[in-house]
Design a protein around this motif. Sequence first.
Motif, mmCIF file in Angstrom:
data_model
loop_
_atom_site.group_PDB
_atom_site.id
_atom_site.type_symbol
_atom_site.label_atom_id
_atom_site.label_comp_id
_atom_site.label_asym_id
_atom_site.label_seq_id
_atom_site.Cartn_x
_atom_site.Cartn_y
_atom_site.Cartn_z
ATOM 1 N N GLY A 1 -23.942 10.090 -0.292
ATOM 2 C CA GLY A 1 -23.233 11.579 -0.399
ATOM 3 C C GLY A 1 -22.903 12.057 1.131
ATOM 4 O O GLY A 1 -21.825 12.274 1.280
ATOM 5 N N TYR A 2 -24.069 11.743 1.922
ATOM 6 C CA TYR A 2 -23.806 12.173 3.361
ATOM 7 C C TYR A 2 -22.627 11.269 4.027
ATOM 8 O O TYR A 2 -21.779 11.737 4.888
ATOM 9 N N ALA A 3 -22.796 10.122 3.649
ATOM 10 C CA ALA A 3 -21.897 9.074 4.374
ATOM 11 C C ALA A 3 -20.460 9.206 3.874
ATOM 12 O O ALA A 3 -19.545 9.311 4.814
ATOM 13 N N PHE A 4 -20.207 9.773 2.696
ATOM 14 C CA PHE A 4 -18.948 9.872 2.158
ATOM 15 C C PHE A 4 -18.426 11.145 2.624
ATOM 16 O O PHE A 4 -17.289 11.320 2.524
ATOM 17 N N SER A 5 -19.142 11.994 3.129
ATOM 18 C CA SER A 5 -18.609 13.422 3.537
ATOM 19 C C SER A 5 -18.141 13.060 4.762
ATOM 20 O O SER A 5 -17.329 14.134 5.084
ATOM 21 N N TRP A 6 -18.361 12.327 5.686
ATOM 22 C CA TRP A 6 -17.836 12.015 6.778
ATOM 23 C C TRP A 6 -16.200 11.192 6.533
ATOM 24 O O TRP A 6 -15.482 11.807 7.511
ATOM 25 N N ILE A 7 -16.185 10.759 5.439
ATOM 26 C CA ILE A 7 -14.728 10.488 5.184
ATOM 27 C C ILE A 7 -14.072 11.488 4.937
ATOM 28 O O ILE A 7 -12.976 11.621 5.301
ATOM 29 N N GLY A 8 -14.387 12.620 4.175
ATOM 30 C CA GLY A 8 -14.160 13.770 3.941
ATOM 31 C C GLY A 8 -13.673 14.459 5.182
ATOM 32 O O GLY A 8 -12.562 15.158 5.236
ATOM 33 N N ALA A 9 -14.677 14.520 6.112
ATOM 34 C CA ALA A 9 -14.319 15.347 7.473
ATOM 35 C C ALA A 9 -13.202 14.663 7.883
ATOM 36 O O ALA A 9 -12.334 15.343 8.664
ATOM 37 N N LEU A 10 -13.010 13.294 8.295
ATOM 38 C CA LEU A 10 -11.663 12.793 8.772
ATOM 39 C C LEU A 10 -10.642 13.233 7.978
ATOM 40 O O LEU A 10 -9.685 13.460 8.827
ATOM 41 N N VAL B 1 -22.323 12.841 -6.019
ATOM 42 C CA VAL B 1 -22.563 12.991 -4.830
ATOM 43 C C VAL B 1 -21.629 12.599 -3.848
ATOM 44 O O VAL B 1 -21.168 13.072 -2.970
ATOM 45 N N THR B 2 -20.696 11.622 -4.397
ATOM 46 C CA THR B 2 -19.392 11.103 -3.721
ATOM 47 C C THR B 2 -18.418 12.027 -3.622
ATOM 48 O O THR B 2 -17.600 12.287 -3.003
ATOM 49 N N PHE B 3 -18.140 13.019 -5.137
ATOM 50 C CA PHE B 3 -17.103 13.811 -5.141
ATOM 51 C C PHE B 3 -17.212 14.971 -4.398
ATOM 52 O O PHE B 3 -16.228 15.865 -4.156
ATOM 53 N N ALA B 4 -18.529 15.356 -3.679
ATOM 54 C CA ALA B 4 -18.442 16.217 -2.752
ATOM 55 C C ALA B 4 -17.768 16.116 -1.625
ATOM 56 O O ALA B 4 -17.442 17.083 -0.793
ATOM 57 N N THR B 5 -17.388 15.095 -1.501
ATOM 58 C CA THR B 5 -16.532 14.597 -0.186
ATOM 59 C C THR B 5 -15.223 15.505 -0.019
ATOM 60 O O THR B 5 -14.724 16.010 0.795
ATOM 61 N N THR C 1 -21.017 17.979 11.919
ATOM 62 C CA THR C 1 -22.114 17.618 11.818
ATOM 63 C C THR C 1 -23.042 18.672 10.807
ATOM 64 O O THR C 1 -23.469 18.644 9.913
ATOM 65 N N GLY C 2 -22.730 20.096 11.466
ATOM 66 C CA GLY C 2 -23.143 21.142 10.564
ATOM 67 C C GLY C 2 -22.492 21.341 9.125
ATOM 68 O O GLY C 2 -23.225 21.698 8.099
ATOM 69 N N ARG C 3 -21.240 20.968 9.330
ATOM 70 C CA ARG C 3 -20.645 21.328 7.690
ATOM 71 C C ARG C 3 -20.994 20.038 6.861
ATOM 72 O O ARG C 3 -21.487 20.330 5.691
ATOM 73 N N THR C 4 -21.371 18.915 7.495
ATOM 74 C CA THR C 4 -21.724 17.889 6.400
ATOM 75 C C THR C 4 -23.149 18.077 5.981
ATOM 76 O O THR C 4 -23.592 17.917 4.967
ATOM 77 N N LEU C 5 -23.902 18.765 6.879
ATOM 78 C CA LEU C 5 -25.320 18.904 6.423
ATOM 79 C C LEU C 5 -25.248 20.256 5.575
ATOM 80 O O LEU C 5 -26.032 19.981 4.484
ATOM 81 N N ALA C 6 -24.516 21.062 5.512
ATOM 82 C CA ALA C 6 -24.314 22.072 4.672
ATOM 83 C C ALA C 6 -23.953 21.385 3.233
ATOM 84 O O ALA C 6 -24.604 21.989 2.078
ATOM 85 N N ASP C 7 -23.106 20.542 3.315
ATOM 86 C CA ASP C 7 -22.535 19.917 2.001
ATOM 87 C C ASP C 7 -23.892 19.232 1.576
ATOM 88 O O ASP C 7 -23.940 19.023 0.182
ATOM 89 N N LEU C 8 -24.503 18.649 2.217
ATOM 90 C CA LEU C 8 -25.630 17.829 1.883
ATOM 91 C C LEU C 8 -26.731 18.774 0.955
ATOM 92 O O LEU C 8 -27.125 18.272 0.005
ATOM 93 N N VAL C 9 -26.924 20.042 1.640
ATOM 94 C CA VAL C 9 -27.940 20.770 0.981
ATOM 95 C C VAL C 9 -27.456 21.288 -0.577
ATOM 96 O O VAL C 9 -27.906 21.297 -1.468
ATOM 97 N N GLN C 10 -25.944 21.380 -0.765
ATOM 98 C CA GLN C 10 -25.327 22.009 -1.690
ATOM 99 C C GLN C 10 -25.479 20.642 -2.754
ATOM 100 O O GLN C 10 -25.796 20.708 -4.015
ATOM 101 N N THR C 11 -25.264 19.472 -2.331
ATOM 102 C CA THR C 11 -25.292 18.352 -3.052
ATOM 103 C C THR C 11 -26.591 17.922 -3.884
ATOM 104 O O THR C 11 -26.887 17.483 -4.921
ATOM 105 N N THR C 12 -27.684 18.320 -3.088
ATOM 106 C CA THR C 12 -29.112 18.149 -3.326
ATOM 107 C C THR C 12 -29.460 19.335 -4.431
ATOM 108 O O THR C 12 -30.045 18.845 -5.492
ATOM 109 N N LEU C 13 -28.951 20.410 -4.333
ATOM 110 C CA LEU C 13 -29.113 21.470 -5.284
ATOM 111 C C LEU C 13 -28.425 20.586 -6.626
ATOM 112 O O LEU C 13 -28.681 21.023 -7.930
#
Length: 284
Positions: A172-181, A91-95, A126-138
Amino acid sequence: MTTVLGSADRLTAPRPRGRIVQSVHDSLVIARRNLIKMSRIPEVIVFGLIQPIMFVVLFSYVFGGSMQIGNSTSPEVYREFLMAGIFAQTVTFATAGAGAGIADDMHKGLIDRFRSLPMARGAVLTGRTLADLVQTTLTLVVLAIVALLVGWRIHEGVPKALGAFALLLLLGYAFSWIGALIGLSVRTPEAATSGGLIWLFPVTFISNAFVDSSNLPSWLQPIAEWNPFSATVQACRVLFGNPGVSTSDAWPMQHPVWASLLWSVLIIVVFRTLSVRKYRSATA
């Protein structure tokens, strides 16, 4: 001349939305756009599934008989110990993907087009991180099936297991915000991918994910025990009922579920704030 709206005009006139409602709506629209984009590039999803499966197989069968967990060197015990770490790593590598996607949108000028629309500023991220969260869930669902096939089991019931997966997705969602930055701070998607992975390797390996933290050098043990990644891994082991419960006196290891929640929420608050501020300054 004063124009008076009739009852029909009042019914058809657009109603102003609150800021929060507008932001949620815009975020979901952007999330849908990114999910459609991902579905049209299936190889990205396939490759994202292959990597964690390889980690499961390699770590389980290559290192399974050489790792000591507690007083046991059993491969079966190590597989159960390992899976919480593999789940968290996945989940963190999705960052890196989140950062690369945002950097790509910046590079192509898509962000500038979004700016011309009457939409909430933070909705793009936010939309980008939510989409990544869906992919991570799969990815997590597929990985859990593979883990069951190689011998991993849950021992504390389905509700606690679902709680563990929820903590993983929150991390994973939290780390995706690090990726966004990171994606907003670099010039190319390639740089975002590299920048997203460089810091992830020490975070995931200086932890309790693959070895018991008590086996680390003494100066590394406190770092591993206070690592947000370690807190989530430990919380998952507790909720799954897997071996490897820590004997450390460090607060995150004694209260891993609360530590995982607090770390994830703190990361989201800090890095979402920084990302939205960076987005506004980068596109001003």
